[in-house]
Design an enzyme around this catalytic site. Sequence first.
Site, PDB file in Angstrom:
ATOM      1  N   GLY A 279       0.809  -1.203   0.000  1.00 14.15           N
ATOM      2  CA  GLY A 279       0.000   0.000   0.000  1.00 14.15           C
ATOM      3  C   GLY A 279       0.848   1.260   0.000  1.00 14.15           C
ATOM      4  N   SER A 280       0.346   2.305   0.630  1.00  7.94           N
ATOM      5  CA  SER A 280       1.000   3.608   0.556  1.00  7.94           C
ATOM      6  C   SER A 280       2.307   3.698   1.309  1.00  7.94           C
ATOM      7  CB  SER A 280       0.054   4.704   1.056  1.00  7.94           C
ATOM      8  OG  SER A 280      -1.013   4.884   0.152  1.00  7.94           O
TER       9      SER A 280
END
Length: 480
Positions: free
Chosen positions: A217-218
């Site tokens: 993810g981020s």
Amino acid sequence: MNNAIRHTWVVSVGLFITLFAALSIIQVGVTDELNANPNNVRQLYEDRGAPRGAITVDGTAIAESVPSDNSSFDYQRVYNAPELYSGITGTYSIANATGLERTLNEYLSGQSDSQFFDRIASVFTGDTMDGGQVELTLDGDLQQLAYDQIPDGTRGSIIVSEIATGDIKAMASKPSYDNNLLAVQDSSELVRNQEQLEADEDLRYTSRAISTTIAPGSSFKLVDLVAMLESGDYEPDTVLENPNSITLPNTNTELPNFDRGICDQRPQAELSWIVAQSCNTPFAEAALELGEDPIRESAEAFGWNSEDLGIPLEVATSAFPEDLADAELARSAVGQESVTATPLQMNMVASAIANGGTLMQPTLVDAIRGSDLQLLSTTEPEVLSDVTSEDVADEITEMMVEVVETGTATRAQTGSFDVAAKTGTAEIGDTGEVNSWITGFAPADDPQYAVTVAYERIDYDTGSSLTAPGLLTMLEAAIE
């Protein structure tokens, strides 16, 4: 008379030299061949019942050999606090060896080159030779705390590492297992116990922190930031377009911003604000502008695509694919698509940034000692790679502090010191589940420890309630 004595002396010396040479050949030259012979049943029983060296944490044995009640074996391998350490020590059983029991088998069994003279001495004295003792870098209190932070019934990992040395101070994961069930000395019992353990589809014999690769993810945006800042086209105060969603190139697929945050409040924003709020679209567009190579090279500098990382446990390879289509590149830049990472890999990212752009070799082993406790091997801090410049690392650190002060990781705030961190949420198809991440370090102005918390296939609200508070708890314990 003198000639007779001299001849006797020469013959005696010759016999001694011959005996020493024969022992040397057996001990060094053909030991492996003899031990591997499938007909050598006696050797199998001797090996599986030998007094292997202990594996210790804080001077206390977490794996040791004790006298066995089984008439076929002299010693039984026993594991203490197995749920805390089974994914690290592995198991030495009648079937095979796993974990550190396998990778450090030469030392633990006393068969390493540095233990040669101990083996020779045991032949002459007739004494049973104990194996070498392996001393780990782990801190027992931190390991217990990390394990306790992960709720039962979740698939989670927590790693704490010392930034200056690469020493791993805690590496806990759940679900765990009791490796004493695999150290039994009856083959039928071993099979039954294996079947019992493997009924749990989430079981990993090796710690999830190094064996499971999932979408980061981020948290992967830290890798993007290195490529972006090194290009010279971006600075923390660079204002970028921040549309709430973009259509991926050559597709009808939309890539939206993080919908649980406040990214939609600013259609244009400084890069530092975009990092703090974890907006996706500016990173996707930056990746398309830069192209695949700079981002992949940045990832590989941190350790992605490396197949030979050992701590000394074997670590699963974190992957950043090649020859991506533009749509795939855009999604990869926000830690989705085919990009995967182990929790250890994301801990290495935080550690390198904290260390001014220098990545240290992570390790679990502090020292190895012989049966008489003489030092056989010690682990010195080793630079694995120079990921980026100190200036770039400092700029990323400042943006990571903003993530905690005003962004997606405010639950990691403390009045004791500044924390630098980056969160990540990776969606898993249409299941409603996510991989929930945070990786960071503290104190931000004098980094000492890096912590990574990762949960697999968990609902968003639960994951976000566990990651930032878990990171803070571990940082406070490690520093204070």
